[in-house]
Design a protein around this motif. Structure first.
Motif, short mmCIF file in Angstrom:
data_model
loop_
_atom_site.label_atom_id
_atom_site.label_comp_id
_atom_site.label_asym_id
_atom_site.label_seq_id
_atom_site.Cartn_x
_atom_site.Cartn_y
_atom_site.Cartn_z
N SER A 124 -0.16 4.94 3.70
CA SER A 124 -1.81 3.94 4.49
C SER A 124 -1.72 3.07 5.26
O SER A 124 -0.85 3.08 6.55
CB SER A 124 -0.85 3.10 3.10
N THR A 150 0.79 -1.33 0.17
CA THR A 150 -0.39 0.05 -0.68
C THR A 150 0.93 1.42 -0.20
O THR A 150 1.50 1.04 0.67
CB THR A 150 -0.70 0.17 1.39
N LYS A 154 -2.86 6.85 0.38
CA LYS A 154 -3.79 7.15 1.74
C LYS A 154 -4.76 5.41 1.10
O LYS A 154 -5.81 5.30 2.40
CB LYS A 154 -4.42 8.12 1.86
N GLN A 155 -4.14 4.68 1.02
CA GLN A 155 -4.75 3.60 0.80
C GLN A 155 -5.41 2.52 2.13
O GLN A 155 -4.59 2.53 3.02
CB GLN A 155 -4.41 2.76 -0.29
N HIS A 156 -6.56 2.47 2.32
CA HIS A 156 -6.86 1.58 3.00
C HIS A 156 -7.17 0.41 2.64
O HIS A 156 -7.77 -0.30 1.76
CB HIS A 156 -7.68 1.50 3.59
#
Length: 410
Positions: free
Chosen positions: A298, A265, A268-270
């Motif tokens: 992330s 990741t 700002k990936q989740h």
């Protein structure tokens, strides 16, 4: 077909969580509809929208999901490889027309449509997906391939995958969820159901490569019969937010499941992966090993559970999660769990969250590597254990390229 609006928010929930007020715009289900699909459409109204007070969702905030802006997609795209003689590989629409009996028996059985809003959405309004049947006593040497394309165009795209491997058969499937462009937020909801009958072997390599504007929700479950063996390798590279339920049900005596996962990741990936290993018969084995590398701001979440039924004596169950933090603002959480209801078992779990050791980086730099190359070498070595679980050299090389591409992104 007439258009209608399905309200995903109950009145009580809307009052307590005003940020979830809104509607998805969806059209009626397809004309060739199964009873289970019709039930799923109806259940959407009764289901409460998942929120942070719900245990599986408490680490994943979906308040920014653009409810009112999304509408059901018109056309979706899928690509399937050619199947050898005797093997059935059909799009979901083709299967509805050619083999409705099988779909009525198997589809929406392992993954119940009323599990949550997203499972109901996938089951009731699936526009895409496929059905794979490996006949009894059939050995398929070359990997079968399927790609489901998700467009970032402000739409809701739903898919269902059904796989049945009959007795004494074996096969490999490469399944990819791929981005086809666009810059508007979109939602994909999908289900995957796999039935492994007695004495089968099935190797599944699954990739999630959706675009950064995609919201991805999935419910995936495999039932493993007597003396059957599952090898499942799961890769998550894309999406803005992913919440996936990955379940293995060891229903047959002597069954095995090996589940490995790899996540990278950035920005700002989740990505939230919720795994479950259910041991429901004697002499079963499951081994789960998930690894993640995190960059930017992330976040990853892994929640795992091993359940051992009172009748599942001589169970071996293991789960491991290891996360490598590459940037100071990245955040990883690991929540392992055991629920054991019998004696004579061996079950364990472990989780680590760490950073790259500066001494190892210094050593590699002393051998002529620059800092970026040294760090990339460490990350690649960290993931090699997962890549070794892929039984196809070409696919291993493709994943290595994906890892390098992801590491090079900001």
């Amino acid at each position: 077909m007439t258009e209608n609006k399905i309200n995903f928010i109950s009145g009580e929930t809307a009052q307590s969580k005003p940020y979830l007020q809104g509607e998805f715009n969806v059209t009626n289900a397809p004309e060739s509809i199964l009873d289970s699909q019709r039930t799923a459409c109806e259940s959407i109204h009764q289901l409460v929208f998942p929120g942070n007070k719900d245990e599986p969702w408490r680490k994943t905030n979906i308040s920014q999901l653009p409810l009112t802006a999304l509408s059901l997609a018109g056309k979706t795209k899928i690509e399937l490889s050619n199947a050898p003689e005797g093997v059935i590989l059909l799009t979901l629409k083709e299967a509805m027309l050619q083999m409705p009996e099988l779909l009525n028996e198997k589809l929406n059985n392992l993954v119940q449509p009323d599990t949550d809003k997203f499972s109901a959405l996938a089951a009731g309004y699936a526009q895409n997906g496929f059905v794979l049947v490996i006949p009894a006593n059939t050995v398929v040497d070359a990997p079968l391939e399927a790609t489901i394309f998700i467009m970032q165009d402000g739409s809701i795209q739903n898919s269902q995958v059904l796989v049945v491997v009959e007795e004494n058969a074996s096969a490999t499937l490469h399944l990819t969820y791929s981005n086809t462009g666009g810059q508007i937020e979109a939602l994909h909801s999908g289900t995957l159901e796999v039935y492994l009958e007695d004495n089968t072997r099935f190797h599944l390599v699954e990739q999630q490569q959706l675009g950064r504007k995609s919201w991805h929700f999935s419910h995936e479950k495999v039932s493993v019969g007597n003396n059957a063996v599952l090898d499942w390798v799961y890769f998550a590279f894309g999406s803005q937010l992913t919440k996936s339920f990955i379940d293995v049900s060891l229903t047959g005596k002597g069954s095995e499941a090996h589940v490995d996962g790899l996540t990278i990741t950035n920005s700002k990936q989740h990505i939230d992966l919720d795994t479950r290993q259910d041991h429901l018969a004697p002499n079963t084995l499951s081994n789960l090993n998930f690894k993640a590398a995190l960059m930017g701001d992330s976040k990853t979440v892994w929640q795992g559970m091993i359940y051992v039924d009172p009748f599942a004596v001589q169970t071996d169950g293991y789960q491991t999660s290891r996360s490598l933090i590459l940037d100071k603002h990245a955040h990883a959480e690991a929540i392992p769990g055991l629920e054991i209801k019998t004696d004579d078992v061996r079950c364990s779990h472990g989780a680590t969250i760490s950073q790259i050791d500066d001494e190892i980086v210094f050593y590699l730099k002393s051998r002529g590597l620059d800092e970026d190359s040294a760090r990339n070498l460490i990350v690649n070595g960290f993931f090699e254990e997962i890549l070794d679980r892929i039984n196809d050299e070409k696919m291993r090389d493709e994943i290595r390229i994906m890892i390098q591409k992801k590491l090079a992104e900001e």
